[in-house]
Write a protein that holds these residues in place. Structure first.
Motif, mmCIF file in Angstrom:
data_model
loop_
_atom_site.group_PDB
_atom_site.id
_atom_site.type_symbol
_atom_site.label_atom_id
_atom_site.label_comp_id
_atom_site.label_asym_id
_atom_site.label_seq_id
_atom_site.Cartn_x
_atom_site.Cartn_y
_atom_site.Cartn_z
ATOM 1 N N LEU B 66 12.587 -5.309 -0.208
ATOM 2 C CA LEU B 66 11.264 -4.039 -0.885
ATOM 3 C C LEU B 66 10.123 -4.208 -1.445
ATOM 4 C CD1 LEU B 66 11.515 -0.822 -0.615
ATOM 5 C CD2 LEU B 66 13.009 -0.857 -3.192
ATOM 6 N N ALA B 67 10.616 -5.812 -2.272
ATOM 7 C CA ALA B 67 9.979 -6.416 -3.420
ATOM 8 C C ALA B 67 8.817 -6.725 -2.093
ATOM 9 C CB ALA B 67 10.603 -7.173 -4.631
ATOM 10 N N LEU B 68 8.950 -7.440 -1.271
ATOM 11 C CA LEU B 68 7.657 -8.739 -0.227
ATOM 12 C C LEU B 68 7.186 -7.613 -0.052
ATOM 13 C CD1 LEU B 68 9.926 -10.814 1.969
ATOM 14 C CD2 LEU B 68 8.680 -11.327 -0.148
ATOM 15 N N LEU B 69 7.497 -5.959 0.586
ATOM 16 C CA LEU B 69 6.959 -4.973 1.097
ATOM 17 C C LEU B 69 5.811 -4.386 -0.038
ATOM 18 C CD1 LEU B 69 9.090 -3.299 3.855
ATOM 19 C CD2 LEU B 69 7.840 -5.191 4.324
ATOM 20 N N THR B 70 6.618 -4.629 -1.322
ATOM 21 C CA THR B 70 5.592 -3.837 -2.402
ATOM 22 C C THR B 70 4.436 -4.749 -1.927
ATOM 23 O OG1 THR B 70 7.486 -3.001 -3.072
ATOM 24 C CG2 THR B 70 5.742 -3.616 -4.303
ATOM 25 N N ALA B 71 4.398 -5.790 -1.716
ATOM 26 C CA ALA B 71 4.050 -6.916 -2.589
ATOM 27 C C ALA B 71 2.468 -6.999 -1.609
ATOM 28 C CB ALA B 71 4.380 -8.607 -2.125
ATOM 29 N N LEU B 72 3.185 -6.997 -0.436
ATOM 30 C CA LEU B 72 2.367 -6.351 0.273
ATOM 31 C C LEU B 72 1.208 -5.446 0.782
ATOM 32 C CD1 LEU B 72 0.946 -7.909 3.433
ATOM 33 C CD2 LEU B 72 2.854 -6.590 4.660
ATOM 34 N N ALA B 73 1.782 -4.654 0.810
ATOM 35 C CA ALA B 73 1.451 -2.996 0.307
ATOM 36 C C ALA B 73 -0.003 -3.311 -0.885
ATOM 37 C CB ALA B 73 2.050 -1.728 -0.493
ATOM 38 N N PHE B 378 0.875 2.763 -1.586
ATOM 39 C CA PHE B 378 1.599 3.369 -2.087
ATOM 40 C C PHE B 378 2.286 4.736 -0.575
ATOM 41 C CE2 PHE B 378 1.305 4.100 -6.611
ATOM 42 C CZ PHE B 378 3.292 3.397 -6.729
ATOM 43 N N PHE B 379 1.338 5.131 -0.043
ATOM 44 C CA PHE B 379 0.924 5.384 1.132
ATOM 45 C C PHE B 379 0.706 4.284 2.545
ATOM 46 C CE2 PHE B 379 -1.213 8.618 -0.720
ATOM 47 C CZ PHE B 379 -0.337 10.397 0.090
ATOM 48 N N ILE B 380 0.243 2.740 2.290
ATOM 49 C CA ILE B 380 0.872 1.323 3.320
ATOM 50 C C ILE B 380 2.379 1.574 2.960
ATOM 51 C CG2 ILE B 380 0.180 -0.821 3.080
ATOM 52 C CD1 ILE B 380 -2.619 0.103 1.567
ATOM 53 N N LEU B 381 3.239 1.015 1.632
ATOM 54 C CA LEU B 381 3.989 0.877 1.225
ATOM 55 C C LEU B 381 5.142 1.816 2.257
ATOM 56 C CD1 LEU B 381 6.165 -0.347 0.349
ATOM 57 C CD2 LEU B 381 6.397 1.112 -2.017
#
Lengths: 149, 400
Positions: B66-73, B378-381
């Motif tokens: 979750l943290a990685l995907l948040t960082a990417l988004a 947030f949409f990207i996430l």
């Protein structure tokens, strides 16, 4: 070598290659000729039309006004400081007229009371100094010490 | 021409004391506040993920992906505030084409690309590769096709290849930590290196930016983890939540100390700029600095999270405290960026006056437009969580 790297290394190589290829297209031709900038931009800027003409340019037609102003305290101020850019007016003196600032606020830009402003420029409190009239009803803008009234 | 004067009068009416003509208009507005804010969220979220993987903090397992995907988004939009702030956004690539070692901004482009391409995307890819291969076989239609592309053709699931995923992923995370430090320390450097501005120019700036980045990133993951669990109607993993909050508390302590140190240093030095800065923080910045950043964004979370380290109330109360603390911290760090970026431009280089800043609602530098760059991540996430749901993963990396 792990199969992942066998795929990733060429992919990154392609990416870097594309970047370099794009760079060779996108960097402007004259870039770096004389330094870290696009050299042609100097020629382009030279071709731009002038907006401000300078005080000397007014001399051809308004020499009387210039000589008159030399005699009074506003002599250090160029015509275009108050009348705005004049090149268009010089090209078409009859159809294009420069701006003529008439409001009190305008003179206030330099003369309104401001403690941090040099005392060499005389200051008046716009809220107290003859509030009912425009400055130019009394002061001649070109010869500020000469009073109209 | 007359309306130009009108604009000048309007601007002059917000000036106090003496300023130089070029200081009248504040050039870096809300968009430039968002730039270090969003970049900080990225770096912080990534560092939280690395804690789990490199420093072996196993309880954080449920939030790793979750943290990685948040960082990417957030990373994907991190440059957008900058680009949309340009008068000619379509020319943004030029800075990458002809970089120069004296241009800090140009080098940021490469730091950013390195971080995006080499660190984040690769780390996520190695972490998910095994699952992407499995999903690409199970899923039909459009989504299945995306998975097929994402495998990059490496469909090998033999134990030795999976072991490689793990090893290289670990290696990238190790490289990623200094990269994340660089990415955000760098943003601090851009401000800290402006020697003409006494509010910015301090060598501590990169460090302060880094710690505030970690604080905001951890708070963001805390918030997103709670929100995602709520929407998925899943039970929150309390030990994970407790330890994220614990890290948030620790880093917040360091961050607060660092910023305090910076200010004490400034107060003790009391250089010639001190008087104007004193007026700055007690005047135009009073609300955003003392009330928003320090009191609401730091002191309140510090006290409430600190209390929880000694005394543990019921889960329900803890969750409420965590939720409100994460939001307060996010709010506070936003205003920390605000105080740096806007505050640094409010006073004159002559140290004799102030200009003002009015945030407009509309327009390209306005509130409504800027807020888009906070909403889009947030949409990207949401899209990333749909594509790469951490809760459906089979492959788990070993903790080396």
């Amino acid at each position: 070598m792990p199969p992942q790297l066998k795929r990733l290394i060429p992919l990154f190589a392609i990416f870097i290659f594309l970047f370099l290829a794009a760079r060779s297209f996108l960097v402007p031709k004259s870039f770096g000729e004389q330094g870290h900038y696009r050299f042609n931009s100097i020629a382009e800027n030279k071709e731009k039309a002038m907006i401000y003409a300078g005080k000397e340019a007014c001399d051809d037609c308004h020499s009387d006004r210039i000589q008159e102003m030399e005699t009074d305290l506003h002599k250090g101020i160029s015509c275009e400081t108050c009348h705005g850019p004049g090149s268009a007016h010089i090209a078409n003196p009859d159809s294009i007229k420069p701006m003529i600032p008439k409001g009190r606020d305008f003179c206030g830009m330099c003369h309104s009371l401001n403690p941090s402003r040099s005392k060499l420029v005389h200051q008046v409190d716009l809220k107290e100094h003859n509030v009912t009239e425009n400055c130019i009803e009394c002061h001649n803008p070109h010869l500020p010490c000469q009073m109209k009234k | 021409m007359e309306q130009n004067f009108q604009h000048l009068y309007d601007m002059l009416s917000q000036v106090q004391g003496f300023i130089y003509p070029n200081e009248l208009d504040l050039q870096w507005g809300l968009l430039i506040v968002l730039y270090p804010y969003i970049t900080g969220l990225v770096a912080g979220a990534f560092i939280l993920a690395s804690l789990e993987r490199v420093f072996n903090v196993k309880v954080l397992g449920p939030t790793y992906q979750l943290a990685l995907l948040t960082a990417l988004a957030f990373l994907l939009v991190a440059t957008m505030p900058l680009v949309s702030h340009l008068g000619h956004p379509e020319r943004f690539y030029e800075i990458l084409m002809t970089p120069h070692s004296t241009s800090a901004m140009a080098i940021f482009g490469f730091v950013y690309l390195w971080y995006l391409m080499v660190v984040l995307l690769l780390e996520i890819w190695f972490d998910y590769r095994q699952d992407i291969v499995i999903w690409s076989k199970e899923t039909k239609g459009f989504k299945g096709r995306i998975y097929k592309i994402l495998t990059l053709g490496v469909t090998d699931l033999s134990p030795s290849t999976i072991k490689w995923d793990d090893k290289i992923g670990y290696f990238i995370t190790v490289v990623g930590i200094p990269s994340a430090f660089m990415l955000h320390g760098y943003v601090g450097f851009i401000f800290g290196s402006i020697k003409a501005n006494p509010w910015w120019s301090t060598v501590l700036m990169p460090v302060i930016f880094l710690f505030s980045a970690m604080v905001s990133g951890i708070a963001l993951v805390l918030f997103i983890y709670m929100a995602v669990s709520f929407f998925r109607k899943q039970k929150i993993d309390m030990p994970a939540l407790d330890s994220i909050a614990k890290f948030l508390f620790y880093i917040l302590v360091i961050d607060f100390t660092m910023e305090g140190l910076d200010q004490i240093h400034r107060i003790y030095e009391a250089e010639e700029s001190f008087e104007i800065l004193f007026l700055l923080v007690h005047g135009p910045l009073f609300l955003t600095l003392f009330v928003f950043q320090i009191f609401l964004g730091t002191v309140v979370p510090l006290i409430s999270l600190g209390t929880l380290q000694l005394y543990k109330p019921s889960e329900k109360i803890r969750k409420i405290i965590y939720l409100s603390c994460s939001l307060l911290v996010l709010f506070g760090i936003f205003f920390m960026r605000w105080n740096v970026v806007i505050g640094g431009q409010l006073f004159s280089k002559s140290f004799y006056g102030f200009t003002g800043y009015k945030l407009h609602l509309l327009g390209s530098e306005g509130f409504l437009f800027s807020i888009i760059w906070v909403i889009i991540p947030f949409f990207i996430l949401a899209f990333l969580l749909w594509l790469l749901p951490p809760w459906k993963k089979v492959g788990q990396h070993e903790n080396n």
